[in-house]
Structure formats: C-alpha cells, structure tokens
Design a protein around this motif. Structure first.
Motif, PDB file in Angstrom:
ATOM      1  N   GLU A  41       0.878  -1.329   0.022  1.00 51.62           N
ATOM      2  CA  GLU A  41      -0.083  -0.007   0.136  1.00 51.62           C
ATOM      3  C   GLU A  41       0.725   1.381   0.188  1.00 51.62           C
ATOM      4  O   GLU A  41       0.384   2.341  -0.422  1.00 51.62           O
ATOM      5  N   ARG A  42       1.892   1.069   0.525  1.00 49.90           N
ATOM      6  CA  ARG A  42       2.962   2.457   0.634  1.00 49.90           C
ATOM      7  C   ARG A  42       3.687   2.494  -0.777  1.00 49.90           C
ATOM      8  O   ARG A  42       4.263   3.485  -0.812  1.00 49.90           O
ATOM      9  N   GLY A  43       3.683   1.674  -1.441  1.00 50.36           N
ATOM     10  CA  GLY A  43       4.369   1.575  -2.973  1.00 50.36           C
ATOM     11  C   GLY A  43       5.805   1.155  -2.465  1.00 50.36           C
ATOM     12  O   GLY A  43       6.584   1.342  -3.588  1.00 50.36           O
ATOM     13  N   GLU A  44       6.024   0.390  -1.519  1.00 50.78           N
ATOM     14  CA  GLU A  44       7.508  -0.098  -1.382  1.00 50.78           C
ATOM     15  C   GLU A  44       7.760  -1.507  -1.967  1.00 50.78           C
ATOM     16  O   GLU A  44       8.980  -1.941  -1.789  1.00 50.78           O
ATOM     17  N   ARG A  45       6.748  -2.143  -2.274  1.00 52.81           N
ATOM     18  CA  ARG A  45       6.737  -3.648  -2.531  1.00 52.81           C
ATOM     19  C   ARG A  45       6.431  -3.533  -3.871  1.00 52.81           C
ATOM     20  O   ARG A  45       5.655  -3.323  -4.405  1.00 52.81           O
ATOM     21  N   ASN A  46       7.412  -4.570  -4.603  1.00 55.76           N
ATOM     22  CA  ASN A  46       7.200  -4.824  -6.080  1.00 55.76           C
ATOM     23  C   ASN A  46       6.556  -6.094  -6.084  1.00 55.76           C
ATOM     24  O   ASN A  46       7.177  -7.244  -6.089  1.00 55.76           O
ATOM     25  N   ILE A  47       5.217  -6.181  -6.037  1.00 58.18           N
ATOM     26  CA  ILE A  47       4.514  -7.361  -5.951  1.00 58.18           C
ATOM     27  C   ILE A  47       4.398  -8.061  -7.390  1.00 58.18           C
ATOM     28  O   ILE A  47       4.283  -7.708  -8.340  1.00 58.18           O
ATOM     29  N   ALA A  48       4.270  -9.324  -7.080  1.00 52.22           N
ATOM     30  CA  ALA A  48       3.777 -10.429  -8.465  1.00 52.22           C
ATOM     31  C   ALA A  48       2.674 -10.520  -8.626  1.00 52.22           C
ATOM     32  O   ALA A  48       1.889  -9.864  -8.045  1.00 52.22           O
ATOM     33  N   LEU A  49       2.204 -10.626  -9.837  1.00 56.14           N
ATOM     34  CA  LEU A  49       0.993 -10.747 -10.619  1.00 56.14           C
ATOM     35  C   LEU A  49      -0.091 -11.644  -9.789  1.00 56.14           C
ATOM     36  O   LEU A  49      -1.198 -11.315  -9.523  1.00 56.14           O
ATOM     37  N   GLU A  50       0.603 -12.662  -9.354  1.00 55.36           N
ATOM     38  CA  GLU A  50      -0.182 -13.740  -8.382  1.00 55.36           C
ATOM     39  C   GLU A  50      -0.573 -13.139  -7.039  1.00 55.36           C
ATOM     40  O   GLU A  50      -1.751 -13.191  -6.455  1.00 55.36           O
ATOM     41  N   THR A  51       0.257 -12.427  -6.498  1.00 55.51           N
ATOM     42  CA  THR A  51       0.069 -11.550  -5.360  1.00 55.51           C
ATOM     43  C   THR A  51      -1.211 -10.526  -5.491  1.00 55.51           C
ATOM     44  O   THR A  51      -1.808 -10.320  -4.880  1.00 55.51           O
ATOM     45  N   LEU A  52      -1.082  -9.756  -6.727  1.00 56.04           N
ATOM     46  CA  LEU A  52      -1.992  -8.768  -6.808  1.00 56.04           C
ATOM     47  C   LEU A  52      -3.479  -9.517  -7.160  1.00 56.04           C
ATOM     48  O   LEU A  52      -4.463  -9.228  -6.634  1.00 56.04           O
ATOM     49  N   GLU A  53      -3.442 -10.459  -7.910  1.00 56.23           N
ATOM     50  CA  GLU A  53      -4.644 -11.511  -8.004  1.00 56.23           C
ATOM     51  C   GLU A  53      -5.187 -11.777  -6.552  1.00 56.23           C
ATOM     52  O   GLU A  53      -6.350 -11.902  -6.412  1.00 56.23           O
ATOM     53  N   LYS A  54      -4.214 -12.325  -5.720  1.00 52.46           N
ATOM     54  CA  LYS A  54      -4.945 -12.648  -4.465  1.00 52.46           C
ATOM     55  C   LYS A  54      -5.617 -11.318  -3.621  1.00 52.46           C
ATOM     56  O   LYS A  54      -6.610 -11.487  -3.138  1.00 52.46           O
ATOM     57  N   ILE A  55      -4.702 -10.268  -3.613  1.00 56.34           N
ATOM     58  CA  ILE A  55      -5.424  -9.259  -3.176  1.00 56.34           C
ATOM     59  C   ILE A  55      -6.607  -8.899  -3.744  1.00 56.34           C
ATOM     60  O   ILE A  55      -7.881  -8.463  -2.817  1.00 56.34           O
ATOM     61  N   MET A  56      -6.823  -8.616  -4.976  1.00 57.47           N
ATOM     62  CA  MET A  56      -8.051  -8.314  -5.903  1.00 57.47           C
ATOM     63  C   MET A  56      -9.143  -9.580  -5.407  1.00 57.47           C
ATOM     64  O   MET A  56     -10.515  -8.984  -5.114  1.00 57.47           O
ATOM     65  N   THR A  57      -8.935 -10.498  -5.364  1.00 60.76           N
ATOM     66  CA  THR A  57      -9.931 -11.718  -5.139  1.00 60.76           C
ATOM     67  C   THR A  57     -10.369 -11.360  -3.704  1.00 60.76           C
ATOM     68  O   THR A  57     -11.645 -11.416  -3.237  1.00 60.76           O
ATOM     69  N   ALA A  58      -9.412 -11.331  -2.816  1.00 61.95           N
ATOM     70  CA  ALA A  58      -9.947 -10.846  -1.430  1.00 61.95           C
ATOM     71  C   ALA A  58     -10.761  -9.613  -1.203  1.00 61.95           C
ATOM     72  O   ALA A  58     -11.631  -9.443  -0.551  1.00 61.95           O
ATOM     73  N   LEU A  59     -10.555  -8.597  -2.193  1.00 62.43           N
ATOM     74  CA  LEU A  59     -11.323  -7.377  -2.276  1.00 62.43           C
ATOM     75  C   LEU A  59     -12.685  -7.504  -2.955  1.00 62.43           C
ATOM     76  O   LEU A  59     -13.600  -6.577  -3.212  1.00 62.43           O
ATOM     77  N   ASN A  60     -12.630  -8.865  -3.545  1.00 67.75           N
ATOM     78  CA  ASN A  60     -13.897  -8.887  -4.413  1.00 67.75           C
ATOM     79  C   ASN A  60     -14.098  -8.037  -5.582  1.00 67.75           C
ATOM     80  O   ASN A  60     -15.050  -7.491  -5.781  1.00 67.75           O
ATOM     81  N   ALA A  61     -12.942  -7.889  -6.470  1.00 64.36           N
ATOM     82  CA  ALA A  61     -12.620  -6.886  -7.438  1.00 64.36           C
ATOM     83  C   ALA A  61     -12.016  -7.499  -8.498  1.00 64.36           C
ATOM     84  O   ALA A  61     -11.133  -8.552  -8.440  1.00 64.36           O
ATOM     85  N   GLU A  62     -12.173  -7.044  -9.652  1.00 64.43           N
ATOM     86  CA  GLU A  62     -11.257  -7.435 -10.955  1.00 64.43           C
ATOM     87  C   GLU A  62      -9.821  -6.674 -10.851  1.00 64.43           C
ATOM     88  O   GLU A  62      -9.674  -5.703 -10.443  1.00 64.43           O
TER      89      GLU A  62
END
Length: 122
Positions: A41-62
């Motif tokens: 959230e602070r923009g300090e982490r370079n996340i993988a697409l899989e991680t982004l997908e997990k977060i978006m699924t948890a948020l119930n968003a695309e």
C-alpha cells in the motif's frame, strides 16, 4: 519508488478502506502478512501478479480495478499535488506525442486564463 507501485498501492488502500477492511483483515483474506500488505500500500513492495490477484480476489474486485487511478482522491498539501501530478503522468504515458502536446497547450492556455483572472481581482 516507481510511480506505478505508488499508484497501485494507493488504489489498493482506497479499495480496502471503501470496503471497511483493516490491513490485517485484508491480509488474512489474501493469505499474506499484514506488514507485507502495508508495504504494498505504501508503494514499497514490487508485487508479483499472483499476489495482486490474491489481493483483488480478497477485495472481491477485478485485477484491472487496481489500475483505475482516476478513482483516486487527491490529498491536500504538497503530497496531494505530487499525487495529482503522478496521476496526470500515468494518464499521459499511454497517449501519443501529438495528444500530449495538445494537452500541454490546453493546460498552458487554461493557466494563462486563471492568471489573468487573478490579476483582475487584485
């Protein structure tokens, strides 16, 4: 920090707050550590697409919703100005040079009009 990481992080924070979730609650839903999510959230982490997908699924968003930077609210003060400038840059990067130049000219004309109105009020 990369502009994209900061913008995505801000967008994820906004989406989390809109859903009334704490970082701990979202991290649990996404099966990750809350301090890691805080870094994202602070923009300090370079996340993988899989991680982004997990977060978006948890948020119930695309996944594309993480990149809808037009939804971000600008803060106040200098940091708010920087956020808006980053947003403008992100919008313009996908445009052609001709379109960017047109936007620059329009902005210049608008600022000249604003300055002229300010001078009239003095």
């Amino acid at each position: 920090m990369s502009k994209l990481k900061v913008l995505v992080g801000k967008r994820l924070r906004q989406m989390r707050k809109e859903r009334g979730l704490t970082q701990a609650a979202l991290a649990e839903r996404a099966d990750m550590i809350d301090t890691y999510l805080a870094g994202v959230e602070r923009g300090e982490r370079n996340i993988a697409l899989e991680t982004l997908e997990k977060i978006m699924t948890a948020l119930n968003a695309e996944p594309i919703d993480a990149f809808r930077f037009g939804e971000l609210e600008a803060g106040k003060g200098l940091e708010g100005k920087r956020d808006v400038i980053r947003l403008l840059g992100a919008f313009l990067e996908e445009r052609s040079m001709e379109e960017i130049e047109l936007v620059r000219k329009m902005a210049k004309d608008i600022m000249a009009t604003i300055d002229a109105e300010k001078r009239k009020m003095k």
